[in-house]
Design a protein around this motif. Structure first.
Motif, PDB file in Angstrom:
ATOM      1  N   GLY A   8       0.813  -1.221   0.000  1.00  0.00           N
ATOM      2  CA  GLY A   8       0.000   0.000   0.000  1.00  0.00           C
ATOM      3  C   GLY A   8       0.841   1.263   0.000  1.00  0.00           C
ATOM      4  N   LEU A  31       4.690  -2.924  -2.751  1.00  0.00           N
ATOM      5  CA  LEU A  31       3.641  -3.718  -3.411  1.00  0.00           C
ATOM      6  C   LEU A  31       2.309  -2.999  -3.262  1.00  0.00           C
ATOM      7  CD1 LEU A  31       2.591  -6.365  -4.732  1.00  0.00           C
ATOM      8  CD2 LEU A  31       2.345  -7.284  -2.402  1.00  0.00           C
ATOM      9  N   VAL A  33      -1.581  -2.504  -5.384  1.00  0.00           N
ATOM     10  CA  VAL A  33      -2.406  -2.919  -6.521  1.00  0.00           C
ATOM     11  C   VAL A  33      -2.909  -1.707  -7.315  1.00  0.00           C
ATOM     12  CG1 VAL A  33      -4.703  -3.001  -5.442  1.00  0.00           C
ATOM     13  CG2 VAL A  33      -4.060  -4.754  -7.112  1.00  0.00           C
ATOM     14  N   LEU A  34      -2.745  -0.514  -6.759  1.00  0.00           N
ATOM     15  CA  LEU A  34      -3.211   0.734  -7.382  1.00  0.00           C
ATOM     16  C   LEU A  34      -4.732   0.733  -7.590  1.00  0.00           C
ATOM     17  CD1 LEU A  34      -0.341   1.496  -9.964  1.00  0.00           C
ATOM     18  CD2 LEU A  34      -0.665   2.461  -7.680  1.00  0.00           C
ATOM     19  N   THR A  35      -5.448   0.725  -6.468  1.00  0.00           N
ATOM     20  CA  THR A  35      -6.874   1.029  -6.527  1.00  0.00           C
ATOM     21  C   THR A  35      -6.991   2.516  -6.839  1.00  0.00           C
ATOM     22  OG1 THR A  35      -7.018   1.711  -4.212  1.00  0.00           O
ATOM     23  CG2 THR A  35      -7.336  -0.651  -4.674  1.00  0.00           C
ATOM     24  N   GLY A  57       0.638  -5.042  -7.663  1.00  0.00           N
ATOM     25  CA  GLY A  57       0.085  -6.357  -7.372  1.00  0.00           C
ATOM     26  C   GLY A  57      -0.703  -6.337  -6.078  1.00  0.00           C
ATOM     27  N   ASP A  58      -1.391  -7.445  -5.830  1.00  0.00           N
ATOM     28  CA  ASP A  58      -2.379  -7.554  -4.754  1.00  0.00           C
ATOM     29  C   ASP A  58      -1.781  -8.288  -3.561  1.00  0.00           C
ATOM     30  OD1 ASP A  58      -4.708  -8.251  -3.227  1.00  0.00           O
ATOM     31  OD2 ASP A  58      -5.904  -8.101  -5.057  1.00  0.00           O
ATOM     32  N   PHE A  80       0.466  -1.640   4.996  1.00  0.00           N
ATOM     33  CA  PHE A  80      -0.394  -0.450   4.944  1.00  0.00           C
ATOM     34  C   PHE A  80      -1.593  -0.679   4.021  1.00  0.00           C
ATOM     35  CE2 PHE A  80       2.405   2.902   6.752  1.00  0.00           C
ATOM     36  CZ  PHE A  80       3.637   2.271   6.709  1.00  0.00           C
ATOM     37  N   VAL A 131      -0.449  -2.104  10.084  1.00  0.00           N
ATOM     38  CA  VAL A 131      -0.882  -0.726  10.345  1.00  0.00           C
ATOM     39  C   VAL A 131      -2.406  -0.710  10.447  1.00  0.00           C
ATOM     40  CG1 VAL A 131      -0.870   1.639   9.478  1.00  0.00           C
ATOM     41  CG2 VAL A 131       1.104   0.148   9.066  1.00  0.00           C
ATOM     42  N   SER A 132      -2.927  -0.349  11.607  1.00  0.00           N
ATOM     43  CA  SER A 132      -4.375  -0.351  11.767  1.00  0.00           C
ATOM     44  C   SER A 132      -4.852   0.970  12.374  1.00  0.00           C
ATOM     45  CB  SER A 132      -4.826  -1.559  12.592  1.00  0.00           C
ATOM     46  OG  SER A 132      -6.222  -1.705  12.484  1.00  0.00           O
ATOM     47  N   THR A 133      -6.112   0.973  12.739  1.00  0.00           N
ATOM     48  CA  THR A 133      -6.808   2.218  13.063  1.00  0.00           C
ATOM     49  C   THR A 133      -7.439   2.174  14.452  1.00  0.00           C
ATOM     50  OG1 THR A 133      -8.783   3.476  12.447  1.00  0.00           O
ATOM     51  CG2 THR A 133      -8.750   1.208  11.766  1.00  0.00           C
ATOM     52  N   TYR A 158     -15.864  -0.718   7.284  1.00  0.00           N
ATOM     53  CA  TYR A 158     -14.408  -0.472   7.243  1.00  0.00           C
ATOM     54  C   TYR A 158     -13.761  -0.928   8.547  1.00  0.00           C
ATOM     55  CZ  TYR A 158     -10.090   2.165   8.021  1.00  0.00           C
ATOM     56  OH  TYR A 158      -8.805   2.521   8.365  1.00  0.00           O
ATOM     57  N   SER A 186      -4.887   7.068  15.252  1.00  0.00           N
ATOM     58  CA  SER A 186      -6.011   7.988  15.069  1.00  0.00           C
ATOM     59  C   SER A 186      -5.953   8.607  13.669  1.00  0.00           C
ATOM     60  CB  SER A 186      -5.935   9.079  16.142  1.00  0.00           C
ATOM     61  OG  SER A 186      -4.701   9.752  16.021  1.00  0.00           O
ATOM     62  N   LYS A 197     -11.135  12.678   1.562  1.00  0.00           N
ATOM     63  CA  LYS A 197     -11.159  12.733   3.026  1.00  0.00           C
ATOM     64  C   LYS A 197     -11.311  14.190   3.477  1.00  0.00           C
ATOM     65  CE  LYS A 197     -10.156   8.229   3.379  1.00  0.00           C
ATOM     66  NZ  LYS A 197      -9.065   7.468   3.902  1.00  0.00           N
TER      67      LYS A 197
END
Ligand code: NAD
Length: 351
Positions: A8, A31, A33-35, A57-58, A80, A131-133, A158, A186, A197
């Motif tokens: 990511g 790496l 995937v380019l969303t 790539g995914d 990420f 990495v999380s939220t 999400y 955060s 955003k």
């Protein structure tokens, strides 16, 4: 040379992290995937740098991940990659489960196979950092903060998918011994933030003279952290964190959304006043609230501060001023996102 596989790394936080790591002399295998959220323009400054290998790539492609691990022998993997926008998760939760849950599982399996076969000496120092939220903890009332022991109570598709990925990371440590670390951070803001955003959206719309949409009464509270402080926290946890632990990351900068919007308007009024002299705050428009909108998030980051010695370097006032200046100076980056041209160079992007 230290090598990290970053997933990511064409997104907002991953992109900032990769630019910084390459500048520090760390070799990055990126790496992504380019969303729609992945943007190689963000990485323009390191295009052609031998310290950066971009692979389109995914994370869910276990064979590809295995091949990259085998070829580049990274010292750490930092995850990420995610679907990250709450509103999109309300419209279409399946993509969030696919990447954040199924994709993270495939990544963990490939990493476990690689780590198991590492020679001793290298094996002990290998790390998988997820990495999380803070959104996994749900919402707070007027008081209190999320700590690492707060029960998970995700409220959006999400955050539910991120919670599931956190649990898989935990399980891979407890079941297989994989040396994992998890950070729960955060709300971030700063350069290269996709303009869907709140902060980059408000800057873009304010400059365009459009209404500035504020959900509900605008009194939702978020604990804002400048992105470079988050990147520093991740490096600190990777270097010094205790294996199997989770660390909350936050800036002690609680702000109501409406105050964030006013701060942006005030900065733009100084730096780029409207031709008619009227404040951009007059463009604020209240719109229907997001379904299930969490009221307040706040992070207790004392474990990270006290155990590992991390502290944010930016106050909100400093960070938001730097962010507004970055967007003013980088209108070409924003424009290419807004008109879609940032997506046109995808074919053959993998090197
Ligand atoms: P982002 O949406 O800007 O970037 C995500 C990146 O992941 C994009 O480049 C996208 O192309 C890539 N990606 C998506 N699916 C993929 C897949 N299946 N395989 C490979 N790459 C894939 O997100 P962000 O804001 O940079 O967030 C990065 C991470 O930090 C996420 O895990 C998010 O949950 C977490 N986080 C974000 C915030 C925040 O405020 N933005 C706060 C705390 C935690």
């Amino acid at each position: 040379m230290t090598t990290w596989l970053v997933t990511g790394g064409a997104g907002f936080i991953g992109g900032n992290f990769v630019l910084d790591a390459v500048a520090r002399g760390i070799k990055i295998i990126n790496l992504d995937v380019l969303t729609y959220a992945g943007n190689r323009d963000t990485l323009a400054a390191i295009a052609g740098d031998p310290g950066h290998v971009f692979v389109q790539g995914d994370i869910g492609d276990r064979a590809l991940v295995a091949q990259l691990l085998d070829a580049h022998r990274p010292d750490a993997v930092l995850n990420f990659a995610a679907e990250s926008h709450v509103d999109r998760s309300i419209d279409g939760p399946a993509a969030f489960v696919q990447t954040n849950v199924v994709g993270t599982l495939a990544l963990l399996e490939a990493v476990r196979d690689y780590w198991k076969a590492l020679p001793s000496g290298v094996k002990e120092s290998f790390r998988f950092l997820h990495v999380s939220t803070d959104e996994v903890y749900g919402a707070l009332g007027a008081t209190g903060k999320f700590s690492e022991t707060t029960a998970y109570a995700p409220n959006s598709p999400y955050s539910a998918s991120k919670a599931a990925s956190d649990h898989l990371v935990r399980a891979f440590h407890h079941t297989y011994g994989l040396p994992t670390l998890t950070t729960n951070c955060s709300n971030n803001y700063g350069p290269y933030h996709f303009p869907e955003k709140l902060i980059p959206l408000v800057i873009a719309k304010a400059l365009a003279g459009e209404p500035l949409p504020v959900y509900g009464d605008g009194k939702q509270v978020r604990d804002w952290l400048f992105v470079s402080d988050h990147c520093a926290a991740i490096r600190t946890v990777l270097a010094k964190g205790r294996v199997g632990e989770t660390y909350n990351v936050g800036g002690d900068a609680e702000m109501q959304n409406i105050d964030v919007v006013h701060a942006i308007c005030a900065l733009l009024d100084q730096r780029r006043p409207r031709a008619d002299g009227v404040s951009r705050a007059t463009q604020i428009t209240y719109v229907a609230d997001r379904p299930g909108h969490d009221r307040r998030y706040a992070i207790d980051a004392s474990k990270l501060r006290n155990e590992l010695g991390w502290a944010p370097q930016y106050t909100f006032a400093q960070g938001i001023a730097e962010t507004v200046d970055w967007y003013l100076d980088n209108q070409a980056w924003v424009q290419r996102v807004l008109d879609g041209s940032y997506r046109l160079e995808r074919i053959g992007a993998s090197v």
